[in-house]
Every structure is written in C-alpha cells, then in structure tokens.
Scaffold this motif. Structure first.
Motif, PDB file in Angstrom:
ATOM      1  N   TYR A 115      42.323 100.174  -1.761  1.00  0.00           N
ATOM      2  CA  TYR A 115      43.110 101.306  -2.224  1.00  0.00           C
ATOM      3  C   TYR A 115      44.495 100.699  -2.254  1.00  0.00           C
ATOM      4  CZ  TYR A 115      40.068 105.269  -1.381  1.00  0.00           C
ATOM      5  OH  TYR A 115      39.279 106.277  -1.586  1.00  0.00           O
ATOM      6  N   GLY A 151      50.656 108.949  -3.175  1.00  0.00           N
ATOM      7  CA  GLY A 151      49.244 108.845  -2.809  1.00  0.00           C
ATOM      8  C   GLY A 151      48.761 107.597  -2.631  1.00  0.00           C
ATOM      9  N   PRO A 152      47.815 107.140  -1.687  1.00  0.00           N
ATOM     10  CA  PRO A 152      46.860 106.191  -2.073  1.00  0.00           C
ATOM     11  C   PRO A 152      46.168 106.203  -3.252  1.00  0.00           C
ATOM     12  CG  PRO A 152      46.737 106.955   0.309  1.00  0.00           C
ATOM     13  CD  PRO A 152      47.459 107.770  -0.442  1.00  0.00           C
ATOM     14  N   ARG A 161      33.668 100.861   4.949  1.00  0.00           N
ATOM     15  CA  ARG A 161      33.084 102.098   5.221  1.00  0.00           C
ATOM     16  C   ARG A 161      31.625 102.241   5.109  1.00  0.00           C
ATOM     17  NH1 ARG A 161      34.082 106.814   0.852  1.00  0.00           N
ATOM     18  NH2 ARG A 161      33.889 108.515   2.069  1.00  0.00           N
ATOM     19  N   LYS A 163      35.774 109.216   7.320  1.00  0.00           N
ATOM     20  CA  LYS A 163      37.048 109.040   7.022  1.00  0.00           C
ATOM     21  C   LYS A 163      37.284 107.703   6.511  1.00  0.00           C
ATOM     22  CE  LYS A 163      39.018 108.054  11.742  1.00  0.00           C
ATOM     23  NZ  LYS A 163      37.809 107.346  12.064  1.00  0.00           N
ATOM     24  N   LEU A 164      38.514 107.752   5.889  1.00  0.00           N
ATOM     25  CA  LEU A 164      38.882 106.327   5.428  1.00  0.00           C
ATOM     26  C   LEU A 164      40.024 105.626   6.423  1.00  0.00           C
ATOM     27  CD1 LEU A 164      39.666 106.656   1.699  1.00  0.00           C
ATOM     28  CD2 LEU A 164      37.819 105.508   2.667  1.00  0.00           C
ATOM     29  N   PHE A 208      39.994 116.907   2.233  1.00  0.00           N
ATOM     30  CA  PHE A 208      40.406 116.138   3.465  1.00  0.00           C
ATOM     31  C   PHE A 208      41.917 116.272   3.464  1.00  0.00           C
ATOM     32  CE2 PHE A 208      36.533 113.552   4.068  1.00  0.00           C
ATOM     33  CZ  PHE A 208      36.027 113.459   2.644  1.00  0.00           C
ATOM     34  N   TYR A 213      45.085 114.466   5.642  1.00  0.00           N
ATOM     35  CA  TYR A 213      45.589 113.347   6.270  1.00  0.00           C
ATOM     36  C   TYR A 213      47.079 113.601   6.422  1.00  0.00           C
ATOM     37  CZ  TYR A 213      41.270 110.666   5.068  1.00  0.00           C
ATOM     38  OH  TYR A 213      40.170 110.049   4.608  1.00  0.00           O
ATOM     39  N   LEU A 267      43.109 111.375   9.920  1.00  0.00           N
ATOM     40  CA  LEU A 267      42.470 112.456   9.373  1.00  0.00           C
ATOM     41  C   LEU A 267      42.743 113.863  10.399  1.00  0.00           C
ATOM     42  CD1 LEU A 267      40.511 113.659   7.301  1.00  0.00           C
ATOM     43  CD2 LEU A 267      38.702 113.143   8.865  1.00  0.00           C
ATOM     44  N   TYR A 290      38.590 118.309   7.767  1.00  0.00           N
ATOM     45  CA  TYR A 290      38.150 118.178   6.294  1.00  0.00           C
ATOM     46  C   TYR A 290      37.191 119.373   6.053  1.00  0.00           C
ATOM     47  CZ  TYR A 290      34.066 116.360   9.247  1.00  0.00           C
ATOM     48  OH  TYR A 290      32.959 116.504  10.154  1.00  0.00           O
ATOM     49  N   PHE A 293      48.783 114.118   3.028  1.00  0.00           N
ATOM     50  CA  PHE A 293      48.042 113.897   1.961  1.00  0.00           C
ATOM     51  C   PHE A 293      46.919 114.523   1.770  1.00  0.00           C
ATOM     52  CE2 PHE A 293      50.534 110.643  -0.205  1.00  0.00           C
ATOM     53  CZ  PHE A 293      51.220 110.146   1.047  1.00  0.00           C
ATOM     54  N   GLN A 344      37.332 108.638  -2.086  1.00  0.00           N
ATOM     55  CA  GLN A 344      38.110 109.682  -1.855  1.00  0.00           C
ATOM     56  C   GLN A 344      39.285 109.412  -2.798  1.00  0.00           C
ATOM     57  OE1 GLN A 344      39.183 110.648   2.052  1.00  0.00           O
ATOM     58  NE2 GLN A 344      37.099 110.147   2.694  1.00  0.00           N
ATOM     59  N   PHE A 398      43.228 110.987  -3.680  1.00  0.00           N
ATOM     60  CA  PHE A 398      44.447 111.635  -2.925  1.00  0.00           C
ATOM     61  C   PHE A 398      45.177 112.109  -3.927  1.00  0.00           C
ATOM     62  CE2 PHE A 398      44.054 110.074   1.405  1.00  0.00           C
ATOM     63  CZ  PHE A 398      42.900 109.013   1.271  1.00  0.00           C
TER      64      PHE A 398
END
Lengths: 112, 114
Positions: A36, A43-44, A91, A99-100, B33, B35, B45, B48, B90, B103, B105
């Motif tokens: 990412y 945002g990422p 992951r 979760k990341l 999610f 964050y 996190l 979720y 986020f 994911q 964002f």
C-alpha cells in the motif's frame, strides 16, 4: 501476521524505476505480501499483492524471492506523484477479519 | 465509480460531545472496517463488520460504537468524545477478509477534540 522490515527512506529520480525492498523472513506459507502507499493527507492506497509468483498491474510490479523471505516493489517510471510512504504488509489468507498491520514504511521521495 | 467516501473530511468538537463519522461504499463489499491513525501507532483497527447487522471489536474499540443497518453504510460514533480520540479515522471495505482480498480505504476524517 509476519513482521516486515523496510528502509525508512529512499530517493528516486523522476522517470527512473523505483525499487522498494521489503524483508519478511518469518512469512508463513499462507501469507500474502501486500503493498500500500499513503500520500500525504490521503487514505492508504492499495497497489498490489502476491503469494508466490511475481505480479504486475497498471501501477507496479511485485517481485517475490523464491524462498518468499523478501520482496521488491517496482514502480517502472516514477513520477513526482509517486512521492509517498510505501507499506509492505504480510497477511494471512485464512481467518476472520484479518486486519492490516501497517509498519513504519518507506518514505519515497521522487525528485526532478 | 464513487468507491468509498467518508464524511465529514474535517471535524472539530468538544470533549463530552457525541460525534458520528460516516462511511459509504458503492462496491457492495461485505466487509467494512474502521481504523484510526496516530503518530507512533500506525493504523489501528477499531471495529469491523462482516455484513449488515454483524459487527465485532478490533484492537481499540473502547469509547466507540458502530452499526450497520445497510451493507453500504458503516457509521462510527463517539458517544462522549475525549481528547485522546483526536486522530485521523479511516474507513475501509473489502469483498471478504481472505488474504487474497485487498482492503480499499477512504480519504479519512480528521477529528480534533478540544
């Protein structure tokens, strides 16, 4: 999820390839490598991911070593807009709500 | 392709107030999610959701409430805001939580609590 190690910062000249390394020596067989980036105040942004094979999309290429203990993200022709913090994440592909976990990443500065 | 949008982008409020951050996605992703991002902590996190009416805690859920009555929306509420909740928030969504599903964002909400 396995821990990753990235250099804190890198520079790249505009138009040249940017090669961002990541070490993930404790990666498990079912863990994917994700990249990412986060541009200031945004945002990422998802770039690319892979499990074993090298991957390429419109943004970048991902090269994963045969033992999967390290990988390299390649931006083939870096532009000023690629200046950002780049995060390498490993992951698991099973389990709920994985979760990341973002580390500190590599701050890439693209210059003229 | 609107993707995932968060509102407001910026919010200033006072301690003790209730504040709700909105998140809307147009992909019909099952998972959503929340964050928070703070200097020195990276992204953490909060909550979720696997589907409408299914939510679960993340690693830092205290002081937050979520709901998901519709697949596309996932609001985050701070019932009584505290200064420690000053952060950038986020929202993200994904088709599933499998490792092969990225994911995606939103651009975040910058929340300041005075």
């Amino acid at each position: 999820d396995a821990k990753t190690t990235q250099p804190p910062s890198m520079d790249c000249a505009e138009g040249r390839a940017a090669n961002l390394p990541c070490n993930h020596s404790t990666i498990s067989g079912n863990e994917y490598v994700y990249w990412y980036r986060q541009i200031h105040s945004q945002g990422p942004q998802y770039i690319i991911h892979g499990l074993k094979n090298n991957e390429t999309n419109e943004m970048a290429s991902l090269i994963i070593t045969e033992d999967r203990k390290s990988s390299t993200l390649i931006l083939p022709h870096a532009t000023l807009r690629d200046t950002a913090v780049y995060y390498c994440i490993v992951r698991s592909y099973t389990g709920t709500a994985s979760k990341l976990t973002f580390g500190t990443g590599t701050r890439l500065q693209v210059t003229l | 392709d609107a993707g995932i949008t968060q509102s407001p982008r910026y919010k200033i409020t006072e301690t003790g107030r209730q504040v709700t951050l909105m998140c809307h996605q147009t992909w019909s992703h099952s998972y959503m999610f929340w964050y928070r991002q703070d200097l020195g902590h990276g992204l953490r996190l909060i909550y979720y959701s696997a589907a409408a009416d299914i939510t679960d805690k993340g690693e830092v859920p205290d002081g937050y409430v979520v709901s998901r009555s519709k697949t596309e929306n996932f609001p985050l509420t701070l019932e009584s805001a505290t200064r420690s909740q000053t952060s950038v928030y986020f929202c993200a969504s994904s088709r599933s939580t499998g490792g092969n599903q990225p994911q995606h964002f939103g651009d975040g909400t910058r929340l300041s609590i005075l």
